[in-house]
Design an enzyme around this catalytic site. Sequence first.
Site: not given
Length: 549
Positions: A137, A156
């Site tokens: 995402r 991340d």
Amino acid sequence: MSSRPPSAPPRLAGYEYEKLLGSGGFADVFLYRQARPQRRVAIKVLLSTVLDESVRHQFDSEANVMAQMSTHPSIVTIHQAEVSGDHRPYIVMEYCSRPNYGVRFRKERITVAEALRVGVQIAGAVETAHRAGILHRDIKPANILVTDYNRPALTDFGISIAAGQGEDVEDSQGMSIPWSPPEFFADPPRADVRSDVFSLAASVYSLLAGQTPFERRGQRNTATDLIQRIASEPLPPLNRPDVPPELNRALSIAMAKDPAGRYDTALAFGRALQQVELSLSLPVTQMDVLDDRGAAPAHDGEVDELTEHTRIRKVATVDPETGTSPGGRRRVDPYAGVAPALGAAPAAAGPASWSGASAPSAADASESTMLRPAGAPAGSVGRAPLASEHQEPDPERPRTPAWPFVTLAAVLVILLGVGATLGVRHFFVEEEEPPPTSPINIADDPEDPPGAPRSVELQVVAPEQEGGRTGRVKVAWELPENFAQEDHFIVQWQDLPANYDRYAVQHEVHGRNSVVIEIPPQLAERCLTVRTVNPNGQSSEAEEKCLNG
């Protein structure tokens, strides 16, 4: 990097602090030297002022997801996750010393070969995450680090979610607008594996364009402008002369407005990039996909308890020359409605005539990789000569070796070339004048400060309760007129008593225009301010709003 001052690096047993690497909204990243085994590591530390349990849960989830995925060669490795002595959670990660692609694509021209290699390798990492049920995402160039071995590594996973939760993505905290697909801005927002495909393709586009896909030079590029273009405007084709039509078509398919028009998987997008590599006669990048769906081993025809709880993990190396399973038939181009197939060229043209939607036959692929002498006709290499073509040398005429003549001719050419160059430079070339100097230390014209937030509103979402439990308020505002995608907001309570340090912290807000914070208790009037801050540290006028009672 965040404009707030970084937090103090924690003292960690077995690690020696070296320097700050970067700061974000809720965490700082420091460089430490690990004592045993000796190596340099990057340690991401959550701020001590973060009181939101959802953020802490998100931080823990990132550690768990990256640890699960970090065996992949294109995902940053996680070494450890712990809590420091001053109660700050931290993650110990592989240190990637080279500049990440978020820094590089703005400053240098990245070649098509490198962009394709990065896209294929990260596609393997994203496909592996999807097979494990994880949506990233937040794929963007800044989250593609570069290892010491010059290999891209995805990092991340802070806002990743389980693939089955794609219809419940109301928490858009940390979302990076320039690389986000249109469905992220729908009402309600949604996400699936094709959303990550869009973001990966947008990242590859940025590496080649030197800017984000829907950024317009000389025009406004606020968050609102970008969202409108992402949702409605077609993707501009890359106009670099070294970008082939096959690559523009692959990016158009991967970034289709409707997810149904995109590649179904990151694997399919990676395979399309491999086909572009073949069409350019580049080495084909291997795409590693960790497939945990292999069959369990049988033991003498019986299935025992250990067998039932064991899976053989295998790395599936993707074959770029076939788009189907072995023995399967090729499909009709499913993306013709999104990006029309390129015109087919004669078979002798080799892989440069691929459409990007179907691979050449085995015979064509074999023919395209043969090495032929200059001027040799197609098909003349790799076969025995015909009888009519066979000629025997004349035995009565001894063959004179040619290499002495070739060597002599080469020496003469070199001597003539050197002599001519020296003569021309001596008689005809004038001495160049030194280039004019330019003044230094001249200050640039100051930039205008960012605009102030508008229409600040407060909504109590959790009232104060007896027993010491504090209330929570949602702070929302409208974006200023000249808001840029790099700007962020600072929300802070004002005029608090000296013992209210817990509530006096600054709340940085990136990529959104609302935040939920705790209410300072037992005060007659509580006022807060919201201001805009740009990457240079310039701040707007503060907009104040009070919560009475």
